[in-house]
Design an enzyme around this catalytic site. Sequence first.
Site, PDB file in Angstrom:
ATOM      1  N   GLU A  98       0.817  -1.210   0.000  1.00  0.00           N
ATOM      2  CA  GLU A  98       0.000   0.000   0.000  1.00  0.00           C
ATOM      3  C   GLU A  98       0.850   1.259   0.000  1.00  0.00           C
ATOM      4  O   GLU A  98       1.954   1.275   0.549  1.00  0.00           O
ATOM      5  CB  GLU A  98      -0.848   0.048   1.276  1.00  0.00           C
ATOM      6  CG  GLU A  98      -1.706  -1.163   1.475  1.00  0.00           C
ATOM      7  CD  GLU A  98      -2.296  -1.207   2.874  1.00  0.00           C
ATOM      8  OE1 GLU A  98      -2.998  -2.176   3.162  1.00  0.00           O
ATOM      9  OE2 GLU A  98      -2.052  -0.283   3.661  1.00  0.00           O
ATOM     10  N   CYS A 111       3.169   8.292   1.719  1.00  0.00           N
ATOM     11  CA  CYS A 111       3.560   7.286   2.709  1.00  0.00           C
ATOM     12  C   CYS A 111       3.820   5.979   1.953  1.00  0.00           C
ATOM     13  O   CYS A 111       2.895   5.410   1.368  1.00  0.00           O
ATOM     14  CB  CYS A 111       2.410   7.147   3.708  1.00  0.00           C
ATOM     15  SG  CYS A 111       2.691   5.921   4.966  1.00  0.00           S
ATOM     16  N   CYS A 118       5.403  -7.231   7.561  1.00  0.00           N
ATOM     17  CA  CYS A 118       6.415  -6.726   8.496  1.00  0.00           C
ATOM     18  C   CYS A 118       6.724  -7.807   9.514  1.00  0.00           C
ATOM     19  O   CYS A 118       5.847  -8.562   9.924  1.00  0.00           O
ATOM     20  CB  CYS A 118       5.904  -5.472   9.205  1.00  0.00           C
ATOM     21  SG  CYS A 118       7.175  -4.650  10.198  1.00  0.00           S
ATOM     22  N   CYS A 122       4.564  -5.309  16.127  1.00  0.00           N
ATOM     23  CA  CYS A 122       3.990  -4.372  17.093  1.00  0.00           C
ATOM     24  C   CYS A 122       2.526  -4.776  17.318  1.00  0.00           C
ATOM     25  O   CYS A 122       1.791  -5.030  16.361  1.00  0.00           O
ATOM     26  CB  CYS A 122       4.079  -2.937  16.570  1.00  0.00           C
ATOM     27  SG  CYS A 122       5.776  -2.424  16.281  1.00  0.00           S
ATOM     28  N   CYS A 125      -0.483  -2.946  15.491  1.00  0.00           N
ATOM     29  CA  CYS A 125      -0.331  -2.622  14.067  1.00  0.00           C
ATOM     30  C   CYS A 125      -0.967  -3.697  13.184  1.00  0.00           C
ATOM     31  O   CYS A 125      -0.740  -4.891  13.398  1.00  0.00           O
ATOM     32  CB  CYS A 125       1.155  -2.472  13.744  1.00  0.00           C
ATOM     33  SG  CYS A 125       1.454  -2.145  12.000  1.00  0.00           S
ATOM     34  N   CYS A 342      -1.723   1.311   8.707  1.00  0.00           N
ATOM     35  CA  CYS A 342      -0.810   0.347   8.074  1.00  0.00           C
ATOM     36  C   CYS A 342      -1.457  -1.025   7.909  1.00  0.00           C
ATOM     37  O   CYS A 342      -1.888  -1.621   8.878  1.00  0.00           O
ATOM     38  CB  CYS A 342       0.401   0.115   8.971  1.00  0.00           C
ATOM     39  SG  CYS A 342       1.485   1.478   9.081  1.00  0.00           S
TER      40      CYS A 342
HETATM   41  N1  SAH Z   1       8.058   0.058  10.918  1.00  0.00           N
HETATM   42  C1  SAH Z   1       8.203   1.483  10.886  1.00  0.00           C
HETATM   43  C2  SAH Z   1       7.366   2.174   9.816  1.00  0.00           C
HETATM   44  C3  SAH Z   1       5.950   1.683   9.612  1.00  0.00           C
HETATM   45  S1  SAH Z   1       4.777   2.035  10.904  1.00  0.00           S
HETATM   46  C4  SAH Z   1       7.945   2.068  12.257  1.00  0.00           C
HETATM   47  O1  SAH Z   1       7.596   1.337  13.163  1.00  0.00           O
HETATM   48  O2  SAH Z   1       8.158   3.267  12.445  1.00  0.00           O
HETATM   49  C5  SAH Z   1       4.608   3.795  10.801  1.00  0.00           C
HETATM   50  C6  SAH Z   1       3.981   4.433  12.040  1.00  0.00           C
HETATM   51  O3  SAH Z   1       2.611   4.072  12.143  1.00  0.00           O
HETATM   52  C7  SAH Z   1       4.641   4.011  13.352  1.00  0.00           C
HETATM   53  O4  SAH Z   1       4.901   5.140  14.158  1.00  0.00           O
HETATM   54  C8  SAH Z   1       3.588   3.137  14.012  1.00  0.00           C
HETATM   55  O5  SAH Z   1       3.721   3.190  15.412  1.00  0.00           O
HETATM   56  C9  SAH Z   1       2.306   3.766  13.491  1.00  0.00           C
HETATM   57  N2  SAH Z   1       1.122   2.886  13.468  1.00  0.00           N
HETATM   58  C10 SAH Z   1       1.054   1.558  13.233  1.00  0.00           C
HETATM   59  N3  SAH Z   1      -0.208   1.122  13.291  1.00  0.00           N
HETATM   60  C11 SAH Z   1      -0.978   2.207  13.563  1.00  0.00           C
HETATM   61  C12 SAH Z   1      -2.391   2.411  13.749  1.00  0.00           C
HETATM   62  N4  SAH Z   1      -3.251   1.402  13.653  1.00  0.00           N
HETATM   63  N5  SAH Z   1      -2.814   3.663  14.025  1.00  0.00           N
HETATM   64  C13 SAH Z   1      -1.951   4.703  14.093  1.00  0.00           C
HETATM   65  N6  SAH Z   1      -0.617   4.576  13.921  1.00  0.00           N
HETATM   66  C14 SAH Z   1      -0.134   3.337  13.656  1.00  0.00           C
END
Ligand code: SAH
Length: 364
Positions: A98, A111, A118, A122, A125, A342
């Site tokens: 995406e 973005c 991934c 997390c 996520c 994401c």
């Molecule tokens: N792996 C990298 C980049 C991808 S995630 C990282 O962790 O920075 C990009 C950002 O989106 C990160 O700050 C993550 O904490 C945030 N993120 C992930 N899922 C999310 C969600 N459901 N709502 C809001 N932010 C989210």
Amino acid sequence: MKPAIPPPQENLLGLDKLELCQLAEVLDEPKFRGKQLFHDIYARRHRDFAQCAELPAHFRQILSSRYRVDYPEIKGRRASRDGSVRYLFSLHDGESVETVYMPDEGRVTLCVSSQVGCAVNCRFCFTALLGVKRNLDPGEIVGQIIAVTCAEQHPAGTPLNVVFMGMGEPLLNLDSVMKAVRIMVDADGLAIALRRITISTAGVIPKIHLLAREAVRPKLAISLNASTDEQRTELMPLNRKYPLSKLFEACRAFPLGSREHLTFEYVLLDGVNDTDSDARRVGALLAGIRSKVNLIPYNAGQGLPYRPSPLRRVLAFQKILQDQQIPAFIRISRGQDIMAACGQLRLAEMGDSTAQAAQPLSSA
Ligand code: SAH
């Protein structure tokens, strides 16, 4: 003697200037033809070698008979009421990623994804639910930018920011990400200003040290998301291996230009990491680092147990940071109605049961 290089991939998208110069030489052309080809592919966005008017006819013919310039294929496009547009790309092996196009007051932020899925896991996520399938190659990374800006007819003069905040952990695919970045910033390439490119990481410390040594170095954002090791390990299991003390050691060692700062992202999760004490601890962690904090309201969806913090909590959190002289901005979640968090859209397209129940699409 011609340089002994392996024949390049058939799809030339993702090759850098040096590789295209080597290709020209292998094909019995002077080296500068490779530079022209680079300009044709990335700056002029020619996909058909017949359009490359500066190149001699016989070179164009050889290129057409052996090579292609393929962009990732647009499989889905969803526009949000807030102006952001989410793209789903299909890659040559059937995988998908995406990219989100977000216009905002005279500039656009794109973005982009760095991996299919991934590995970082997390807990909050949606991409984590996919697991990691593979790294994107440099062509698939710059291809997202070229394909989306072409489809959106992005006006040439409008500043473009690129953030690696789509699917994947960019520092776990650093070589391809950096090669893509060098193509992006090249004046004969995509001509995107280096200071407008940000790599966001969950905190892969050895790679932060490697990035610090890059000659062409984009800006760095750290996804902090917690104020103690215990809390962070719960939300981001990689914190066990790369704890806060070591993360901040790497942050303090990261070279910054005179007006530069590190960005810390903090996704606010209701009742999990959003108390006044959390805000005070975040302030203490950042003391002495030239930094700014982006507070991100959580983009929720069923399948994951987290909820966004209420606005009054977000504002209180911001004020506590500001009172400690830390610039803190609230990043309004874009594209809530198009499942812009994401991995959400890809999960939905896959018909995954988790995402089927995610937020409904309310605009097309
Ligand atoms: N792996 C990298 C980049 C991808 S995630 C990282 O962790 O920075 C990009 C950002 O989106 C990160 O700050 C993550 O904490 C945030 N993120 C992930 N899922 C999310 C969600 N459901 N709502 C809001 N932010 C989210």
